[in-house]
Design an enzyme around this catalytic site. Structure first.
Site, PDB file in Angstrom:
ATOM      1  NE  ARG A 177     -16.996   3.744   0.161  1.00  0.00           N
ATOM      2  CZ  ARG A 177     -15.821   3.759   0.392  1.00  0.00           C
ATOM      3  NH1 ARG A 177     -15.253   2.469   0.828  1.00  0.00           N
ATOM      4  NH2 ARG A 177     -14.387   3.816   0.708  1.00  0.00           N
ATOM      5  CB  CYS A 183      -9.784  -1.974  -1.177  1.00  0.00           C
ATOM      6  SG  CYS A 183      -8.683  -1.702  -2.567  1.00  0.00           S
ATOM      7  CG  ASP A 231     -10.397   6.310  -9.852  1.00  0.00           C
ATOM      8  OD1 ASP A 231      -9.776   7.046  -9.444  1.00  0.00           O
ATOM      9  OD2 ASP A 231      -9.696   4.389  -9.617  1.00  0.00           O
ATOM     10  CE  LYS A 278     -14.564   7.806  -4.419  1.00  0.00           C
ATOM     11  NZ  LYS A 278     -12.741   8.083  -3.767  1.00  0.00           N
ATOM     12  CG  ASN A 279     -10.545  10.338  -5.726  1.00  0.00           C
ATOM     13  OD1 ASN A 279     -11.502   9.820  -5.115  1.00  0.00           O
ATOM     14  ND2 ASN A 279     -10.453   9.653  -6.677  1.00  0.00           N
ATOM     15  NE  ARG A 310      -5.553   1.406  -2.845  1.00  0.00           N
ATOM     16  CZ  ARG A 310      -7.663   2.160  -2.663  1.00  0.00           C
ATOM     17  NH1 ARG A 310      -8.215   0.804  -2.703  1.00  0.00           N
ATOM     18  NH2 ARG A 310      -7.542   3.380  -3.173  1.00  0.00           N
TER      19      ARG A 310
HETATM   20  C1  EPZ Z   1      -6.350   7.846  -5.318  1.00  0.00           C
HETATM   21  O1  EPZ Z   1      -6.191   6.135  -4.125  1.00  0.00           O
HETATM   22  C2  EPZ Z   1      -8.041   6.971  -5.654  1.00  0.00           C
HETATM   23  N1  EPZ Z   1      -8.496   7.244  -4.038  1.00  0.00           N
HETATM   24  C3  EPZ Z   1      -8.366   5.971  -5.818  1.00  0.00           C
HETATM   25  O2  EPZ Z   1      -9.992   6.444  -6.323  1.00  0.00           O
HETATM   26  C4  EPZ Z   1      -7.238   6.069  -6.757  1.00  0.00           C
HETATM   27  O3  EPZ Z   1      -7.719   4.586  -7.525  1.00  0.00           O
HETATM   28  C5  EPZ Z   1      -6.099   6.367  -6.557  1.00  0.00           C
HETATM   29  O4  EPZ Z   1      -5.295   7.190  -6.419  1.00  0.00           O
HETATM   30  C6  EPZ Z   1      -5.081   6.315  -9.008  1.00  0.00           C
HETATM   31  O5  EPZ Z   1      -6.068   7.626  -9.048  1.00  0.00           O
HETATM   32  C7  EPZ Z   1      -8.864   8.428  -3.349  1.00  0.00           C
HETATM   33  O6  EPZ Z   1      -8.739   9.483  -3.858  1.00  0.00           O
HETATM   34  C8  EPZ Z   1      -9.538   8.606  -1.994  1.00  0.00           C
HETATM   35  P1  EPZ Z   1      -2.427   5.875  -4.867  1.00  0.00           P
HETATM   36  P2  EPZ Z   1      -4.648   5.697  -3.582  1.00  0.00           P
HETATM   37  O7  EPZ Z   1      -1.888   5.983  -3.836  1.00  0.00           O
HETATM   38  O8  EPZ Z   1      -4.082   7.808  -3.202  1.00  0.00           O
HETATM   39  C9  EPZ Z   1       0.692   2.210  -4.552  1.00  0.00           C
HETATM   40  C10 EPZ Z   1     -11.499   5.771  -6.570  1.00  0.00           C
HETATM   41  O9  EPZ Z   1     -12.853   4.781  -7.271  1.00  0.00           O
HETATM   42  N2  EPZ Z   1       1.409   3.056  -3.650  1.00  0.00           N
HETATM   43  O10 EPZ Z   1      -2.346   6.406  -6.370  1.00  0.00           O
HETATM   44  O11 EPZ Z   1      -5.142   4.940  -2.290  1.00  0.00           O
HETATM   45  C11 EPZ Z   1      -0.444   1.605  -4.685  1.00  0.00           C
HETATM   46  O12 EPZ Z   1      -0.757   0.158  -3.967  1.00  0.00           O
HETATM   47  C12 EPZ Z   1     -10.898   4.915  -5.867  1.00  0.00           C
HETATM   48  O13 EPZ Z   1     -12.386   6.954  -6.696  1.00  0.00           O
HETATM   49  C13 EPZ Z   1       1.560   1.548  -2.490  1.00  0.00           C
HETATM   50  O14 EPZ Z   1       2.694   1.106  -3.139  1.00  0.00           O
HETATM   51  O15 EPZ Z   1      -4.138   5.610  -4.417  1.00  0.00           O
HETATM   52  C14 EPZ Z   1      -1.209   1.377  -6.281  1.00  0.00           C
HETATM   53  O16 EPZ Z   1      -0.828   0.528  -6.702  1.00  0.00           O
HETATM   54  C15 EPZ Z   1     -10.117   4.064  -6.075  1.00  0.00           C
HETATM   55  N3  EPZ Z   1       2.712   2.395  -1.538  1.00  0.00           N
HETATM   56  C16 EPZ Z   1      -0.693   2.972  -7.023  1.00  0.00           C
HETATM   57  O17 EPZ Z   1       0.929   2.934  -5.665  1.00  0.00           O
HETATM   58  C17 EPZ Z   1       1.988   3.843  -1.319  1.00  0.00           C
HETATM   59  O18 EPZ Z   1       2.096   4.236   0.163  1.00  0.00           O
HETATM   60  C18 EPZ Z   1      -1.414   4.034  -6.554  1.00  0.00           C
HETATM   61  O19 EPZ Z   1      -2.326   4.165  -5.668  1.00  0.00           O
HETATM   62  C19 EPZ Z   1       0.619   4.617  -1.555  1.00  0.00           C
HETATM   63  C20 EPZ Z   1       0.453   3.663  -2.600  1.00  0.00           C
END
Ligand code: EPZ
Length: 421
Positions: A396, A116, A304, A22-23, A121
């Site tokens: 999803r 979420c 995840d 998915k990701n 996020r």
């Molecule tokens: C991706 O989310 C995945 N979603 C998530 O999977 C996964 O949990 C996550 O990466 C971590 O591996 C998809 O790929 C569609 P991040 P993403 O940006 O990109 C902070 C699932 O279950 N952050 O790596 O949103 C954030 O708050 C889903 O498949 C900022 O502060 O995750 C978090 O604490 C759930 N500012 C950390 O970084 C930003 O601009 C990691 O978030 C972006 C992120």
């Protein structure tokens, strides 16, 4: 809305194929907006999120067909660059079209994603990165309005190796003028999959899969034919299904090395793991023991997989400390597991799981994708029936999870949730 009725108690035995990731498929679908023409994507999982992204691309004017796990996306006539809140609120990953639309059309208007169920996020790394590339980014009435005639290559340092920001900024920089270097990037397999697809489209990218990615902007990209990696989170989830039911399960069509952190933890807990380049077999030859887990960006233990591992530790002898360092409050599943008889205490980003002898079936509610997977895993061993409501969360990110698990001995019924309350 549907619910699952799961009757626990049978060990899972047999073989299960792993679907596409998915990701990985979501950013790859967004990347087609960087080209004009028809891109073919193979090994696409049939997921609600994939269909939502297909719907989004159609709203932008692309023609999208999905058949037999293959996507055909024709972006020849797409000309729209606005993504409404209605779509973003159903899928945060809609934000992935921001970079490609800005890079290709010079302007994009995308609704700001909200939070979420496991916390805020933010997308500040995405927006700051686009501004560093020369874009003007305004936030008005809940929308992101980004403009720039042509982005200019530069150096960008991510405060955290964010998956989404790495994807969005990679897809923005490939058409920028000059060279961009992204520092402190995410290294997940889905980042590598996206990088490879962009290269097949003609992008000049080095270092994908390391923490420094160097991109030499080009004037144009072309469509391609590509394939989606197997989903290592689905692999990890089904490995735990085999572990928690003390079964004998072989997962196929996967890349075990991508789930190394999970496989090593299961080995440490006492499970036998037999690997080939595309399969993993899990058996349970001895009494397992509790192990500790700290979630980290790849190649560390994936956030995840945290909920699913907690479900396993809740019925494993001993005490397990589970630290969540990526999303502080990603513990909604803990209280639902406790409804099934688990003994879990959560405080400040840490969960202490005291293993219990058995769980007992009860009505529980899914709150997000991986929390629902954890509840399914617990339901596979809970005595009696477990009713899981709001299973749209699980649809999803898992392709026909009940069909797959029932084929190896589970007893999961999907019924319409007609509760009157
Ligand atoms: C991706 O989310 C995945 N979603 C998530 O999977 C996964 O949990 C996550 O990466 C971590 O591996 C998809 O790929 C569609 P991040 P993403 O940006 O990109 C902070 C699932 O279950 N952050 O790596 O949103 C954030 O708050 C889903 O498949 C900022 O502060 O995750 C978090 O604490 C759930 N500012 C950390 O970084 C930003 O601009 C990691 O978030 C972006 C992120």
């Amino acid at each position: 809305m549907d619910k699952f009725i799961i009757t626990g108690g049978s060990p899972l035995r047999g073989e299960l194929p792993i679907s596409g990731s998915k990701n990985a498929v979501l950013p790859v679908m967004a990347a087609t907006l960087l080209t004009k023409g028809t891109t073919v994507i193979h090994n696409v999982p049939d997921l609600v999120d994939m269909r939502t992204m297909a719907h989004l691309l159609r709203i932008l004017g692309a023609k999208v067909q999905f058949e037999d796990h293959r996507l055909t996306i024709d972006t020849t006539t797409y000309d729209f660059n606005e993504v409404p809140y209605e779509l973003v609120k159903t899928m945060r990953a809609s934000i992935y079209v921001l970079g490609p639309l800005l890079a290709k059309m010079g302007e994009a208007k995308v609704s700001l994603p909200g939070g979420c169920s496991f916390g805020p996020r933010p997308i500040d790394y995405h927006l700051r990165g686009l501004e560093t590339l020369g874009a003007t980014v305004e936030l008005k009435h809940g929308n992101i309005h980004a403009t720039c005639s042509r982005l200019k290559g530069t150096e960008i340092y991510l405060d955290f190796p964010s998956v989404g920001a790495t994807c969005n900024l990679m897809m923005s920089a490939v058409l920028a003028e000059g060279t961009t270097v992204l520092y402190n990037c995410a290294k997940e397999p889905h980042i590598i999959n996206l990088g490879e697809v962009l290269q097949q489209m003609g992008a000049k990218i080095q270092g994908v899969g390391t923490d420094t990615i160097k991109i030499e902007g080009v004037a144009e990209l072309h469509p391609c034919e590509c394939s989606i990696y197997a989903d290592y989170i689905e692999l990890g989830t089904f490995l735990i299904a085999g572990a928690i039911t003390k079964g004998d399960l072989t997962l196929t069509h996967c890349d075990p090395m991508q789930a190394e952190a999970v496989i090593n933890k299961l080995r440490r807990s006492g499970y036998n793991m037999e690997l080939t380049p595309s399969t993993v077999r899990i058996t349970c030859p001895r009494l397992p023991k509790a192990v500790n887990v700290t979630t980290m960006p790849y190649p560390g233990f994936p956030t995840d997989m945290q909920a699913q591992f907690m479900a396993l530790m809740s019925v494993t002898p001993g005490t397990s400390m589970i630290a969540e360092t990526v999303f502080q409050s990603r513990f909604n599943h803990a209280m639902e597991l406790n409804r099934l008889g688990a003994n879990i205490h959560v405080d400040e980003g840490m969960a202490v799981v005291y293993g219990v002898d058995k769980l007992s079936g009860a009505p529980v509610m899914a709150s997000d994708l991986r929390a629902s997977a954890a509840l399914v895993l617990a339901g596979l061993v809970a005595e009696g029936e477990t009713h899981i409501s709001r299973v749209y969360h699980i649809d999803r990110g898992y392709e026909s999870i009940e069909t797959k698990l029932n084929a190896v001995g589970a007893s999961i019924q999907r019924v319409a949730d007609s509760n009157r309350y």
